[in-house]
Design a protein around this motif. Structure first.
Motif, PDB file in Angstrom:
ATOM      1  N   UNK A 242    -138.526  33.006  30.402  1.00 24.29           N
ATOM      2  CA  UNK A 242    -137.754  33.657  31.497  1.00 24.29           C
ATOM      3  C   UNK A 242    -136.362  32.445  31.454  1.00 24.29           C
ATOM      4  N   UNK A 243    -135.499  32.781  32.100  1.00 24.92           N
ATOM      5  CA  UNK A 243    -134.377  31.974  32.374  1.00 24.92           C
ATOM      6  C   UNK A 243    -133.548  31.445  30.880  1.00 24.92           C
ATOM      7  N   UNK A 244    -133.530  32.394  29.827  1.00 20.86           N
ATOM      8  CA  UNK A 244    -133.004  31.848  28.398  1.00 20.86           C
ATOM      9  C   UNK A 244    -131.634  31.576  28.618  1.00 20.86           C
ATOM     10  N   UNK A 245    -131.258  30.438  28.098  1.00 20.47           N
ATOM     11  CA  UNK A 245    -129.770  29.928  28.138  1.00 20.47           C
ATOM     12  C   UNK A 245    -129.772  29.298  26.661  1.00 20.47           C
ATOM     13  N   UNK A 246    -128.387  29.418  26.128  1.00 18.82           N
ATOM     14  CA  UNK A 246    -128.056  28.740  24.879  1.00 18.82           C
ATOM     15  C   UNK A 246    -126.830  27.938  24.974  1.00 18.82           C
ATOM     16  N   UNK A 247    -126.819  26.598  24.301  1.00 18.47           N
ATOM     17  CA  UNK A 247    -125.695  25.900  24.306  1.00 18.47           C
ATOM     18  C   UNK A 247    -125.543  25.508  23.064  1.00 18.47           C
ATOM     19  N   UNK A 248    -124.126  25.158  22.584  1.00 19.68           N
ATOM     20  CA  UNK A 248    -123.779  24.795  21.266  1.00 19.68           C
ATOM     21  C   UNK A 248    -123.164  23.321  21.275  1.00 19.68           C
ATOM     22  N   UNK A 249    -123.927  22.642  20.364  1.00 18.46           N
ATOM     23  CA  UNK A 249    -123.726  21.108  20.381  1.00 18.46           C
ATOM     24  C   UNK A 249    -122.326  20.887  19.682  1.00 18.46           C
ATOM     25  N   UNK A 250    -121.702  19.812  19.867  1.00 18.89           N
ATOM     26  CA  UNK A 250    -120.529  19.273  19.090  1.00 18.89           C
ATOM     27  C   UNK A 250    -120.653  19.652  17.474  1.00 18.89           C
ATOM     28  N   UNK A 251    -121.788  19.585  17.072  1.00 21.59           N
ATOM     29  CA  UNK A 251    -122.066  19.453  15.664  1.00 21.59           C
ATOM     30  C   UNK A 251    -122.420  21.132  15.157  1.00 21.59           C
ATOM     31  N   UNK A 252    -122.222  21.958  15.943  1.00 19.82           N
ATOM     32  CA  UNK A 252    -122.281  23.241  15.894  1.00 19.82           C
ATOM     33  C   UNK A 252    -123.792  23.748  16.128  1.00 19.82           C
ATOM     34  N   UNK A 253    -124.918  22.783  16.134  1.00 11.32           N
ATOM     35  CA  UNK A 253    -126.360  23.479  16.325  1.00 11.32           C
ATOM     36  C   UNK A 253    -126.501  23.933  17.626  1.00 11.32           C
ATOM     37  N   UNK A 254    -127.049  25.165  17.584  1.00 12.16           N
ATOM     38  CA  UNK A 254    -127.483  25.928  18.821  1.00 12.16           C
ATOM     39  C   UNK A 254    -128.682  25.709  19.259  1.00 12.16           C
ATOM     40  N   UNK A 255    -128.829  25.265  20.589  1.00 14.13           N
ATOM     41  CA  UNK A 255    -130.198  24.826  21.348  1.00 14.13           C
ATOM     42  C   UNK A 255    -130.287  25.990  22.405  1.00 14.13           C
TER      43      UNK A 255
END
Length: 487
Positions: A242-255
């Motif tokens: 639950x609560x899924x969120x996605x961030x993009x790092x400066x090196x383009x890695x998705x978290x």
């Protein structure tokens, strides 16, 4: 230093709407408890246009129902840095905005680096099919985009739709890739119940096949089309995300972050709630690690109650918020947690990663609610959000009850800052009050508890934090407000 407190929301644009048949929805509730709180605005999100920092857009639920969702979703658009706002109904989402569903919820939006604004909404029918006594109503995730800063919107595209009452798509979020305007990502959880539980729920007291996978979809053409939804991570039976969120790092890695709620076969140690993540190095085509996710910290919420009458507050205690420093790639997470109070009440926990999410600091308490209050429940802090300014300052916002007295259940909204060494509690300070006057949370709409939202928005522009939050106001059970807080 804080700017003026500005009211964002106005009168409900759905006041004259009859398309959603409010009376009929109330009549269909067998409990007789269903109600709609007209002229209430809850659960706002916010983002800033990277091509024009004066263009700020908030997004909220309008006219909240007591048993889930709202009559529709509304955006507040500012073209002058938050001094004034224009309300814009997002078209094609709910019946009141020309859509196919009676309700909508979980508003989320994100600006792409070229200034295109993308929104993602859950549209739903709260009632299951008439021939099924249990389960979910039909539901869909709808995405649309705006090329003029939120003033007008395209017709929505359906990412996923379920009519089978076994399935509910829930708690979605959308993230535009800051490195490429063509790429936008959506993540959410998809809850699944057993067939037996839907056909005769009274004879299936424990649904051993219940599960809730983390789901993923993306567009590679700036929102013109979206790829079919696919599973990002499945925690197995009697477990869910639950609560899924996605961030993009400066090196383009998705978290991709989620609260991983593990059931009987809990392989993560005591406590069912885990702030977990998976990473992708190919823009979401594959996700690592291949097996269980990286489990960063235990989430230990109790949930918030009013300090005097102990009335339940629906506070998003199972959720969290995360942010990334666009320069260093440091990751930050906040959530409600009871460990600092000896498991008596919730406060705000903070943890950070400096290696792309592989390892995390020991959680610390960061809210600065006074500790010498006579009633310990006035030390509760809830609904935290986190964001990072251009100079690397980490900002965390939260509600608390420090100013509560003998009349009502009074709450306020605060922001606290950290400029360096944020894993140390001593680094947090410069607290500012974002509300002008305390508000009585007892006046808030009720949605399985007093409800301001499962989350509230926080963005940054330059060195300023831009807080968008809700509070009872005048005769409205909840209105959306904006305040800028700078150095």
């Amino acid at each position: 230093m804080t700017g003026a407190l500005v009211q964002v929301s106005g009168p409900s644009p759905f006041a004259s709407c009859t398309a959603d048949d409010v009376a009929g929805q109330i009549a269909r509730d067998p409990t007789g408890q269903r109600k709609v709180s007209l002229n209430t605005e809850v659960e706002p999100w916010v983002d800033v246009n990277p091509t024009n920092p004066k263009n700020i857009v908030a997004f909220w639920q309008q006219d909240r129902w007591s048993d889930g969702g709202s009559r529709g979703l509304v955006a507040g658009v500012s073209r002058d840095g938050g001094a004034s706002w224009t309300s814009v109904v997002i078209p094609g989402i709910s019946h009141c905005s020309g859509g196919r569903f009676p309700r909508a919820t979980d508003p989320w939006l994100s600006f792409a680096p070229d200034g295109t604004l993308h929104q993602l909404s859950l549209a739903l029918d709260i009632d299951p099919p008439a021939n099924r006594p249990g389960g979910f109503g039909r539901n869909a995730l709808l995405v649309s985009r705006s090329s003029n800063g939120g003033l007008t919107w395209t017709a929505p595209i359906t990412i996923i739709e379920d009519e089978n009452p076994r399935f509910l798509n829930d708690k979605q979020s959308i993230t535009a890739d800051p490195t490429d305007p063509h790429l936008v990502y959506a993540v959410w959880d998809r809850l699944k119940s057993s067939t037996g539980n839907i056909i005769n729920p009274e004879r299936v007291p424990g649904d051993l096949s219940f599960k809730g996978a983390a789901m993923f979809s993306r567009t590679t053409d700036g929102g013109a089309t979206w790829e079919p939804a696919r599973v990002l991570y499945d925690p197995g039976a009697i477990s869910q995300t639950i609560g899924n969120q996605l961030l993009v790092l400066p090196n383009a890695t998705l978290v991709a972050f989620f609260d991983e709620i593990l059931g009987v076969r809990n392989s993560a140690g005591p406590g069912p709630f885990n702030l977990s993540l998976k990473r992708s190095f190919d823009k979401g085509v594959t996700w690592l690690p291949a097996g269980p996710p990286i489990r960063t910290n235990k989430l230990l919420p109790l949930g918030t109650v009013t300090p005097d009458d102990n009335r339940a507050i629906r506070d998003g205690g199972l959720l969290f918020d995360v942010a990334v420093d666009p320069a260093t790639g440091n990751l930050y997470a906040v959530w409600q947690d009871s460990r600092f109070s000896g498991f008596r009440f919730d406060e705000v926990a903070f943890s950070m990663s400096t290696d792309g999410g592989l390892t995390w600091s020991t959680p610390i308490k960061v809210n600065l609610t006074p500790t010498g209050l006579t009633n310990p429940l006035r030390r509760q802090a809830f609904l935290p959000s986190v964001a990072v300014t251009d100079d690397g300052t980490v900002v965390v916002t939260y509600y608390d009850f420090r100013n509560d007295g003998n009349s009502g259940e009074l709450a306020d909204y605060f922001a606290v800052h950290c400029h360096a060494a944020c894993a140390s509690r001593s680094s947090w300070g410069n607290e500012v009050r974002l509300t002008d006057t305390s508000f009585d949370i007892l006046k808030a709409p009720v949605a399985r508890g007093l409800f301001l939202g499962d989350y509230v928005g926080l963005a940054t522009s330059g060195q300023d934090a831009l807080a968008v939050f809700t509070q009872p106001h005048g005769t409205d059970g909840s209105s959306v407000f904006f305040r800028r807080a700078g150095p």
